[in-house]
Design a protein around this motif. Structure first.
Motif, PDB file in Angstrom:
ATOM      1  N   PHE A 556       0.851  -1.187   0.000  1.00  0.00           N
ATOM      2  CA  PHE A 556       0.000   0.000   0.000  1.00  0.00           C
ATOM      3  C   PHE A 556       0.889   1.240   0.000  1.00  0.00           C
ATOM      4  O   PHE A 556       1.761   1.390   0.859  1.00  0.00           O
ATOM      5  N   THR A 557       0.667   2.113  -0.958  1.00  0.00           N
ATOM      6  CA  THR A 557       1.408   3.372  -1.024  1.00  0.00           C
ATOM      7  C   THR A 557       0.390   4.507  -1.001  1.00  0.00           C
ATOM      8  O   THR A 557      -0.506   4.567  -1.852  1.00  0.00           O
ATOM      9  N   THR A 558       0.521   5.381  -0.013  1.00  0.00           N
ATOM     10  CA  THR A 558      -0.407   6.501   0.148  1.00  0.00           C
ATOM     11  C   THR A 558       0.379   7.800   0.114  1.00  0.00           C
ATOM     12  O   THR A 558       1.364   7.965   0.856  1.00  0.00           O
ATOM     13  N   LEU A 559      -0.051   8.724  -0.741  1.00  0.00           N
ATOM     14  CA  LEU A 559       0.636  10.007  -0.904  1.00  0.00           C
ATOM     15  C   LEU A 559      -0.299  11.142  -0.484  1.00  0.00           C
ATOM     16  O   LEU A 559      -1.439  11.227  -0.959  1.00  0.00           O
ATOM     17  N   LYS A 560       0.201  12.004   0.396  1.00  0.00           N
ATOM     18  CA  LYS A 560      -0.533  13.207   0.783  1.00  0.00           C
ATOM     19  C   LYS A 560      -0.120  14.346  -0.138  1.00  0.00           C
ATOM     20  O   LYS A 560       1.070  14.661  -0.268  1.00  0.00           O
ATOM     21  N   LEU A 561      -1.115  14.975  -0.788  1.00  0.00           N
ATOM     22  CA  LEU A 561      -0.814  16.038  -1.746  1.00  0.00           C
ATOM     23  C   LEU A 561      -0.446  17.331  -1.016  1.00  0.00           C
ATOM     24  O   LEU A 561      -0.998  17.627   0.060  1.00  0.00           O
ATOM     25  N   PRO A 562       0.463  18.099  -1.583  1.00  0.00           N
ATOM     26  CA  PRO A 562       0.814  19.387  -0.966  1.00  0.00           C
ATOM     27  C   PRO A 562      -0.381  20.327  -0.996  1.00  0.00           C
ATOM     28  O   PRO A 562      -1.264  20.234  -1.861  1.00  0.00           O
ATOM     29  N   ALA A 563      -0.420  21.242  -0.047  1.00  0.00           N
ATOM     30  CA  ALA A 563      -1.487  22.246  -0.027  1.00  0.00           C
ATOM     31  C   ALA A 563      -1.455  23.065  -1.308  1.00  0.00           C
ATOM     32  O   ALA A 563      -0.388  23.384  -1.838  1.00  0.00           O
ATOM     33  N   MET A 585      -3.786  -4.144  -9.149  1.00  0.00           N
ATOM     34  CA  MET A 585      -3.288  -2.807  -8.852  1.00  0.00           C
ATOM     35  C   MET A 585      -4.490  -1.871  -8.838  1.00  0.00           C
ATOM     36  O   MET A 585      -5.110  -1.646  -9.878  1.00  0.00           O
ATOM     37  N   ASP A 586      -4.790  -1.354  -7.669  1.00  0.00           N
ATOM     38  CA  ASP A 586      -5.960  -0.489  -7.511  1.00  0.00           C
ATOM     39  C   ASP A 586      -5.523   0.917  -7.120  1.00  0.00           C
ATOM     40  O   ASP A 586      -4.871   1.121  -6.082  1.00  0.00           O
ATOM     41  N   TYR A 587      -5.866   1.890  -7.963  1.00  0.00           N
ATOM     42  CA  TYR A 587      -5.607   3.292  -7.670  1.00  0.00           C
ATOM     43  C   TYR A 587      -6.871   3.914  -7.084  1.00  0.00           C
ATOM     44  O   TYR A 587      -7.996   3.565  -7.467  1.00  0.00           O
ATOM     45  N   ALA A 588      -6.682   4.851  -6.142  1.00  0.00           N
ATOM     46  CA  ALA A 588      -7.823   5.537  -5.548  1.00  0.00           C
ATOM     47  C   ALA A 588      -7.397   6.934  -5.117  1.00  0.00           C
ATOM     48  O   ALA A 588      -6.226   7.174  -4.798  1.00  0.00           O
ATOM     49  N   ALA A 589      -8.359   7.868  -5.135  1.00  0.00           N
ATOM     50  CA  ALA A 589      -8.102   9.232  -4.672  1.00  0.00           C
ATOM     51  C   ALA A 589      -9.250   9.665  -3.784  1.00  0.00           C
ATOM     52  O   ALA A 589     -10.418   9.441  -4.105  1.00  0.00           O
ATOM     53  N   GLU A 590      -8.911  10.278  -2.652  1.00  0.00           N
ATOM     54  CA  GLU A 590      -9.928  10.759  -1.730  1.00  0.00           C
ATOM     55  C   GLU A 590      -9.372  11.956  -0.979  1.00  0.00           C
ATOM     56  O   GLU A 590      -8.326  11.856  -0.318  1.00  0.00           O
ATOM     57  N   GLY A 591     -10.077  13.107  -1.091  1.00  0.00           N
ATOM     58  CA  GLY A 591      -9.608  14.324  -0.443  1.00  0.00           C
ATOM     59  C   GLY A 591      -8.244  14.725  -0.974  1.00  0.00           C
ATOM     60  O   GLY A 591      -8.034  14.837  -2.186  1.00  0.00           O
ATOM     61  N   THR A 593      -5.484  12.906  -0.623  1.00  0.00           N
ATOM     62  CA  THR A 593      -4.601  11.742  -0.692  1.00  0.00           C
ATOM     63  C   THR A 593      -4.897  10.922  -1.945  1.00  0.00           C
ATOM     64  O   THR A 593      -6.022  10.883  -2.443  1.00  0.00           O
ATOM     65  N   VAL A 594      -3.865  10.266  -2.421  1.00  0.00           N
ATOM     66  CA  VAL A 594      -3.982   9.325  -3.543  1.00  0.00           C
ATOM     67  C   VAL A 594      -3.232   8.064  -3.138  1.00  0.00           C
ATOM     68  O   VAL A 594      -2.204   8.129  -2.457  1.00  0.00           O
ATOM     69  N   SER A 595      -3.756   6.899  -3.539  1.00  0.00           N
ATOM     70  CA  SER A 595      -3.153   5.651  -3.066  1.00  0.00           C
ATOM     71  C   SER A 595      -3.116   4.600  -4.162  1.00  0.00           C
ATOM     72  O   SER A 595      -3.891   4.633  -5.127  1.00  0.00           O
ATOM     73  N   LEU A 596      -2.199   3.669  -3.974  1.00  0.00           N
ATOM     74  CA  LEU A 596      -2.074   2.493  -4.837  1.00  0.00           C
ATOM     75  C   LEU A 596      -1.992   1.255  -3.950  1.00  0.00           C
ATOM     76  O   LEU A 596      -1.157   1.188  -3.054  1.00  0.00           O
ATOM     77  N   SER A 597      -2.869   0.304  -4.224  1.00  0.00           N
ATOM     78  CA  SER A 597      -2.840  -0.984  -3.521  1.00  0.00           C
ATOM     79  C   SER A 597      -2.467  -2.060  -4.527  1.00  0.00           C
ATOM     80  O   SER A 597      -3.044  -2.128  -5.616  1.00  0.00           O
ATOM     81  N   GLN A 598      -1.489  -2.883  -4.165  1.00  0.00           N
ATOM     82  CA  GLN A 598      -1.039  -3.962  -5.044  1.00  0.00           C
ATOM     83  C   GLN A 598      -1.105  -5.290  -4.289  1.00  0.00           C
ATOM     84  O   GLN A 598      -0.861  -5.333  -3.089  1.00  0.00           O
ATOM     85  N   GLY A 599      -1.394  -6.357  -5.014  1.00  0.00           N
ATOM     86  CA  GLY A 599      -1.454  -7.666  -4.384  1.00  0.00           C
ATOM     87  C   GLY A 599      -0.873  -8.755  -5.252  1.00  0.00           C
ATOM     88  O   GLY A 599      -1.103  -8.778  -6.468  1.00  0.00           O
ATOM     89  N   PHE A 600      -0.093  -9.653  -4.631  1.00  0.00           N
ATOM     90  CA  PHE A 600       0.482 -10.821  -5.297  1.00  0.00           C
ATOM     91  C   PHE A 600       0.315 -12.017  -4.367  1.00  0.00           C
ATOM     92  O   PHE A 600       0.587 -11.922  -3.172  1.00  0.00           O
ATOM     93  N   ASP A 601      -0.121 -13.121  -4.910  1.00  0.00           N
ATOM     94  CA  ASP A 601      -0.279 -14.347  -4.135  1.00  0.00           C
ATOM     95  C   ASP A 601       0.558 -15.468  -4.742  1.00  0.00           C
ATOM     96  O   ASP A 601       0.676 -15.560  -5.970  1.00  0.00           O
ATOM     97  N   THR A 602       1.134 -16.290  -3.885  1.00  0.00           N
ATOM     98  CA  THR A 602       1.793 -17.521  -4.325  1.00  0.00           C
ATOM     99  C   THR A 602       0.887 -18.681  -3.938  1.00  0.00           C
ATOM    100  O   THR A 602       0.664 -18.936  -2.755  1.00  0.00           O
ATOM    101  N   ASP A 603       0.351 -19.362  -4.936  1.00  0.00           N
ATOM    102  CA  ASP A 603      -0.688 -20.366  -4.710  1.00  0.00           C
ATOM    103  C   ASP A 603      -0.204 -21.796  -4.869  1.00  0.00           C
ATOM    104  O   ASP A 603      -1.010 -22.716  -4.771  1.00  0.00           O
TER     105      ASP A 603
END
Length: 635
Positions: A556-563, A585-591, A593-603
């Motif tokens: 999970f990578t979350t970035l706070k935007l500058p004022a 890979m899921d991108y999202a933006a709220e207020g 902040t902007v974020s990226l969630s990534q997932g990898f599984d070994t099955d």
């Protein structure tokens, strides 16, 4: 004069013939540096007094096809042990145009040790080949004498370089019934024939044109894929009737039980007192077992040392306790004794590590195990305790025995074969969170990592061998992200008493990572580029890939935007999954902040060649995502 000319002619003819042979091998294997022109082994099973023994006569010829192979194959080895004695051997090199033989030099014998030594007091005799040259032949032959007919080991037809012809002959008397199993990628190409002479039968196995078996650092042990033949005496006739020797798991259990039959008969005061002090005031069996297990892990040092029958027989628990060290069998001995004294059903257990691909139900032989542990029963549940892994979490099997069949000794006449579970991927989780803030001075932030299962226990084990400075260097290398300019500070490690979870925290600075053009910032939230350059060379690669354990990783990578700024571009979310594996890979933006969630599984624990194409297909979809960047502009 005529005789001299004739002799000279024959010498020249022989030289031309050998040179032609060398040319032919090069034509047949143009991309290879050497070739085994002949591999052979003749196993002779016979009676010696009132027992069966065997000799194995090995021979091999290797032709050098390049200068590099002369250097690479200048060292020779013969592996043997107290149960398979080296009786005689000969080795030399021979020039292609001469009959002269160059004997080897610097011969010596030393012990050969592995991490999981069980019944093997193995040794190796090494020597240097001399006089090697391109076109020349390296020859080796030797004989092993097998004292225990139950300890015959498989014959491998494959080598690092290709094998033109390989042959195994097994001769045995009429009062013996032999069984065999062909294993490996090319086992279907083994040709079988049978012949009988007087009261002896010979089985012959041949194979031709085997490709060289290249090694890969991520491959399992070669017994998983190399072409080999397992053979064993299943029955023997005694006093006119057939008797089982190793005809099934029950026979193997009887063989194994002989080594623990008289163990730990006498009580030991010191061991009782330690057990009583550990379990004082504890009523729950699971809690008692956990305390005893942890004490053995922390106080008995694992040391692998074997010699002859000591490789089979666990030592007395009292001796292990007084010494405070032991091998895997010794740790099983002290565990079963202490747990039994505490009223917990505990059993000696034979098992093979994941280096061995065989099941007892398929291969009921001593070669199917190389390890010993303790198994306990809590209610209807069997729990496997491997004290050689001092960071292993109670309730979890050690990672090296997952999925293997365990032979559990209940009593002299009762045993169980139980499949050790494979720990679910959700229990081996890595959750890596990066919190970033973009400022005029660059990027600052924090790192938060949460590990469970084998991720946690492996890190606990590592931390036990490193000081503070070494830990920080290790953390920096393992948790690197963004670029090599990243700087960490204030590392903090939070641990749990049961070692089943661990948290890692740190502050970070990542300068020169975000790029500014005019009033716009560009930033790639893919701080990691997992699996880059890890495409499988398919279909060239034929060897499986081994994974230590199933796992689930989330980043999970979350970035706070500058004022005074806003997000001007956000990449699209993306995912891909097939029958082998996948990612999201899921991108999202709220207020702000902007974020990226990534997932990898070994099955899967083993990735087979039939799955390689699907593995690469996931990477084809994954890699383009690593180029995606967000952009930020002023309001």
């Amino acid at each position: 004069m005529k005789y001299t000319i004739k002799k000279l002619f024959l010498i020249l003819l022989a030289g031309c013939t050998q040179a032609q042979a060398q040319t032919d091998w090069k034509k047949q294997f143009p991309d290879e540096e050497a070739v085994y022109t002949r591999l052979s082994c003749h196993v002779n099973i016979k009676r010696e007094g009132d027992k069966l023994v065997a000799t194995s006569d090995y021979a091999e010829d290797l032709v050098f096809l390049s200068d590099n192979s002369v250097k690479l194959m200048s060292k020779g080895y013969i592996y043997h042990s107290g149960f398979s004695e080296l009786r005689k051997w000969d080795a030399y090199t021979q020039q292609p145009e001469e009959k002269k033989k160059f004997k080897v030099a610097n011969a010596s014998t030393a012990s050969n040790r592995d991490d999981y030594i069980f019944f093997d007091d193995s040794k190796y005799t090494s020597f240097d080949y001399t006089g090697g040259m391109v076109g020349g032949t390296r020859h080796l032959d030797y004989q092993l004498f097998h004292k225990d007919i139950c300890l015959l080991f498989p014959y491998y037809f494959e080598r690092y370089f290709p094998v033109a012809e390989a042959e195994l002959n097994i001769t045995f008397p009429s009062d013996v019934k032999l069984k065999y199993l062909a294993k490996g990628l090319d086992s279907a190409n083994i040709r079988f024939s049978e012949s009988t002479k007087k009261d002896k039968t010979t089985y012959t196995f041949r194979i031709s044109g085997l490709k060289g078996s290249r090694s890969y650092p991520d491959a399992p042990d070669n017994s998983w894929y190399a072409t080999h033949l397992i053979f064993y005496v299943a029955e023997v006739k005694e006093n006119g009737s057939w008797k089982n020797m190793l005809n099934g798991p029950a026979d193997l259990y009887r063989y194994n039980y002989n080594f623990i039959r008289n163990l730990n008969r006498a009580p030991n005061t010191e061991l009782k007192n330690i057990t009583d002090s550990l379990t004082a005031g504890v009523s729950a069996p699971a809690e008692k077992a956990k305390k005893i297990y942890r004490w053995v892990q922390n106080h008995i040092k694992y040391v692998a040392f074997e010699d002859g029958l000591e490789g089979f027989i666990p030592r007395e628990a009292s001796l292990v306790c007084s010494r405070r060290f032991g091998d895997c069998k010794d740790m099983a001995s002290i565990l079963t004794t202490m747990l039994t004294h505490a009223g917990i059903p505990a059993y000696f257990t034979w098992i093979g590590t994941r280096d061995i691909p065989y099941d007892y139900t398929d291969v009921p032989l001593p070669i199917s195990d190389n390890h010993m542990i303790c198994t306990i029963r809590l209610g209807d549940e069997y729990i496997f305790l491997d004290a050689t892994d001092n960071a292993c979490i109670f309730g979890n099997p050690s990672s090296g025995i997952q999925g293997k069949q365990a032979m559990v000794s209940i009593s002299e006449n009762e045993y169980k074969i139980i499949r050790v579970p494979v720990l679910a991927k959700e229990k081996n989780s890595l959750r890596d969170s990066t919190f970033l803030e973009l400022t005029d001075r660059g990027i600052t932030g924090q790192l938060r990592v949460h590990l469970t299962g084998y991720y946690a226990s492996n890190l606990y084990q590592m931390l036990g061998y490193k000081n503070e400075e070494e830990r920080e260097k290790y953390f920096k290398s393992v948790f690197q992200r963004g670029s090599n300019k990243i700087r960490f500070s204030n590392w903090k490690v939070i641990t749990e008493p049961d070692q089943d979870e661990i948290w890692i925290r740190a502050d970070l600075e990542l300068n020169d990572y975000a790029k500014k053009l005019g009033d716009e910032w560009f930033l790639n939230l893919n701080l990691f580029k997992w699996y880059e350059h890890e495409e499988i060379d398919y279909p060239k690669r034929r060897i499986p890939i081994d994974f230590n354990f199933l796992n689930q990783r989330r980043y999970f990578t979350t970035l706070k935007l500058p004022a005074g700024t806003k997000l001007s571009y956000l990449p699209k979310s993306n995912s891909y999954k097939n029958d082998v594996w996948g990612y999201f890979m899921d991108y999202a933006a709220e207020g702000n902040t902007v974020s990226l969630s990534q997932g990898f599984d070994t099955d899967q624990m083993i990735l087979y060649p039939r799955q390689f194409e699907a593995w690469n297909k996931v990477l084809e979809h994954l890699f383009p995502n690593y180029k995606q960047t967000i952009s930020i502009t002023k309001n």
